[in-house]
Design a protein around this motif. Structure first.
Motif, PDB file in Angstrom:
ATOM      1  N   PRO A 103      25.735 -14.688  21.132  1.00 24.65           N
ATOM      2  CA  PRO A 103      26.108 -14.147  22.263  1.00 24.65           C
ATOM      3  C   PRO A 103      25.225 -14.969  23.463  1.00 24.65           C
ATOM      4  O   PRO A 103      24.019 -15.140  23.433  1.00 24.65           O
ATOM      5  CB  PRO A 103      26.150 -12.790  22.426  1.00 24.65           C
ATOM      6  CG  PRO A 103      25.817 -12.543  20.653  1.00 24.65           C
ATOM      7  CD  PRO A 103      25.150 -13.802  20.262  1.00 24.65           C
ATOM      8  N   ALA A 118      32.765 -11.815  24.131  1.00 27.49           N
ATOM      9  CA  ALA A 118      32.495 -10.966  22.965  1.00 27.49           C
ATOM     10  C   ALA A 118      32.185  -9.693  23.546  1.00 27.49           C
ATOM     11  O   ALA A 118      31.371  -9.530  24.474  1.00 27.49           O
ATOM     12  CB  ALA A 118      31.523 -11.536  22.173  1.00 27.49           C
ATOM     13  N   TRP A 126      30.251  -7.521  16.690  1.00 25.11           N
ATOM     14  CA  TRP A 126      30.945  -8.044  17.745  1.00 25.11           C
ATOM     15  C   TRP A 126      32.488  -8.527  17.593  1.00 25.11           C
ATOM     16  O   TRP A 126      32.606  -9.077  16.557  1.00 25.11           O
ATOM     17  CB  TRP A 126      30.207  -9.603  18.005  1.00 25.11           C
ATOM     18  CG  TRP A 126      28.811  -9.371  18.716  1.00 25.11           C
ATOM     19  CD1 TRP A 126      27.697  -9.279  18.089  1.00 25.11           C
ATOM     20  CD2 TRP A 126      28.440  -9.260  19.963  1.00 25.11           C
ATOM     21  NE1 TRP A 126      26.427  -8.965  18.817  1.00 25.11           N
ATOM     22  CE2 TRP A 126      27.081  -9.037  20.079  1.00 25.11           C
ATOM     23  CE3 TRP A 126      29.264  -9.250  21.054  1.00 25.11           C
ATOM     24  CZ2 TRP A 126      26.268  -8.911  21.127  1.00 25.11           C
ATOM     25  CZ3 TRP A 126      28.617  -9.298  22.478  1.00 25.11           C
ATOM     26  CH2 TRP A 126      27.034  -8.760  22.471  1.00 25.11           C
ATOM     27  N   VAL A 128      35.523 -11.048  19.332  1.00 20.68           N
ATOM     28  CA  VAL A 128      35.609 -12.229  20.153  1.00 20.68           C
ATOM     29  C   VAL A 128      36.957 -12.301  20.488  1.00 20.68           C
ATOM     30  O   VAL A 128      37.710 -12.183  19.571  1.00 20.68           O
ATOM     31  CB  VAL A 128      35.152 -13.457  19.450  1.00 20.68           C
ATOM     32  CG1 VAL A 128      35.027 -14.489  20.229  1.00 20.68           C
ATOM     33  CG2 VAL A 128      33.689 -13.292  19.063  1.00 20.68           C
ATOM     34  N   THR A 139      31.743  -7.595  28.747  1.00 17.90           N
ATOM     35  CA  THR A 139      31.695  -8.480  27.590  1.00 17.90           C
ATOM     36  C   THR A 139      30.441  -9.230  27.920  1.00 17.90           C
ATOM     37  O   THR A 139      29.731  -9.418  28.997  1.00 17.90           O
ATOM     38  CB  THR A 139      32.824  -9.425  27.718  1.00 17.90           C
ATOM     39  OG1 THR A 139      33.091  -9.926  29.017  1.00 17.90           O
ATOM     40  CG2 THR A 139      34.126  -8.601  27.500  1.00 17.90           C
ATOM     41  N   ASN A 140      30.214 -10.117  26.892  1.00 15.97           N
ATOM     42  CA  ASN A 140      29.164 -11.284  27.172  1.00 15.97           C
ATOM     43  C   ASN A 140      29.742 -12.649  26.899  1.00 15.97           C
ATOM     44  O   ASN A 140      30.663 -12.813  26.049  1.00 15.97           O
ATOM     45  CB  ASN A 140      28.144 -11.059  25.752  1.00 15.97           C
ATOM     46  CG  ASN A 140      27.060  -9.863  25.998  1.00 15.97           C
ATOM     47  OD1 ASN A 140      27.511  -8.756  26.078  1.00 15.97           O
ATOM     48  ND2 ASN A 140      25.952 -10.228  26.592  1.00 15.97           N
ATOM     49  N   VAL A 142      30.079 -16.460  25.162  1.00 19.08           N
ATOM     50  CA  VAL A 142      29.739 -16.721  23.676  1.00 19.08           C
ATOM     51  C   VAL A 142      29.257 -18.185  23.770  1.00 19.08           C
ATOM     52  O   VAL A 142      29.928 -19.119  24.345  1.00 19.08           O
ATOM     53  CB  VAL A 142      31.076 -16.684  23.012  1.00 19.08           C
ATOM     54  CG1 VAL A 142      30.986 -17.479  21.653  1.00 19.08           C
ATOM     55  CG2 VAL A 142      31.615 -15.216  23.013  1.00 19.08           C
TER      56      VAL A 142
END
Length: 281
Positions: A103, A118, A126, A128, A139-140, A142
């Protein structure tokens, strides 16, 4: 003092894990660097540095190692790379695909919008999804994603009949198999040191005196591995018939007269592969 020893200890751990992988597959010490070079596609010098722990394995190299030795990818990532990523599941098109991700920063903190984002699901696992399907979730990004695709079954063909080999390779590839051609017993023996074959097509004419020795080696590695032995039609020979009957009985092979129909050959291998897979489950 602690700072100076941690990298060394970590390097030693990774090297031990790599040696353990090669040991599991019976790779002799003198062949380890060459095998690592072949499996990953890196240079001999780079492979030697990986073996000595001077440099670590890259993620892409571990992916190739897992495919080469047919080992589960994610445990190898955890054992062989410093930053093993996080277990995750990709949800796309109604499919749920296990994967490993690295991430990045929170999407709200980054000006970039990547293809995937993710978010944390239950038990801190996690999830995705395509960035267009993230909705209002936190979210983060990827940075990297790795998923484990199933490798093609490896089929060893031992024959000196160029026309047959060409036709067999074409037919087997069309059925989603990965065939390689070997000229005789010694060639096959060397190949088996670095490759786990899932099936065999053995031309009796290419193994005039070594057929039983080859079958002994193959069966020592897999009792359910499908083996097809190609024989040359000839006039009735009771001694030859008894010898072939013993081969069928002792090694559980299938006999096909040459030239075999490619449809029959492919179907027999596929059935044998499915039977072997059920036996392992």
């Amino acid at each position: 003092m602690e700072r100076s020893t941690r990298p060394e200890n970590l390097s030693s751990f990774k090297t031990d894990a790599l040696v353990a992988l090669l040991d599991r597959h019976g790779i002799p010490e003198r062949q380890r660097v060459n095998t690592l070079e072949k499996a990953t596609g890196i240079s001999y010098g780079a492979a030697r540095r990986r073996m000595t722990g001077e440099t670590g394995l890259e993620v892409a190299e571990v992916v190739k190692l897992a495919a080469f030795f047919k080992e589960p990818l994610f445990p190898l990532l955890g054992a062989l790379v410093d930053d093993a990523g996080h277990p995750a599941t990709v949800c796309i098109g109604g499919m749920q695909i296990p994967c490993c991700i690295w991430p990045g920063p929170s999407s709200s903190e980054s000006p970039r919008l990547g293809l995937f984002v993710a978010y944390r699901g239950e038990s801190d696992h996690w999830i995705v999804v395509p960035s267009t399907e993230a909705g209002d979730r936190a979210t983060n990004e990827v940075r990297r994603i790795v998923y484990e695709a199933s490798s093609l079954p490896h089929i060893a063909i031992v024959s000196r009949d160029a026309a047959f080999c060409s036709a067999a390779v074409q037919a087997l590839r069309a059925r989603g198999l990965d065939p390689t051609v070997h000229q005789g017993a010694q060639d096959l023996h060397h190949a088996m040191q670095t490759t786990n074959f899932d099936g065999f097509v053995l031309d009796e004419a290419a193994l005039p005196t070594e057929l039983r020795a080859v079958l002994d080696e193959v069966r020592s590695r897999g009792v359910a591995t499908p083996i097809i032995v190609l024989t040359t039609p000839s006039e009735a020979d009771s001694e030859q018939e008894r010898a072939l009957a013993a081969v069928v009985s002792n090694y559980h092979v299938q006999l096909y007269d040459k030239p075999p129909r490619m449809l029959h050959l492919c179907s027999a291998l596929e059935l044998g592969l499915r039977t072997a897979a059920r036996g392992q489950s």
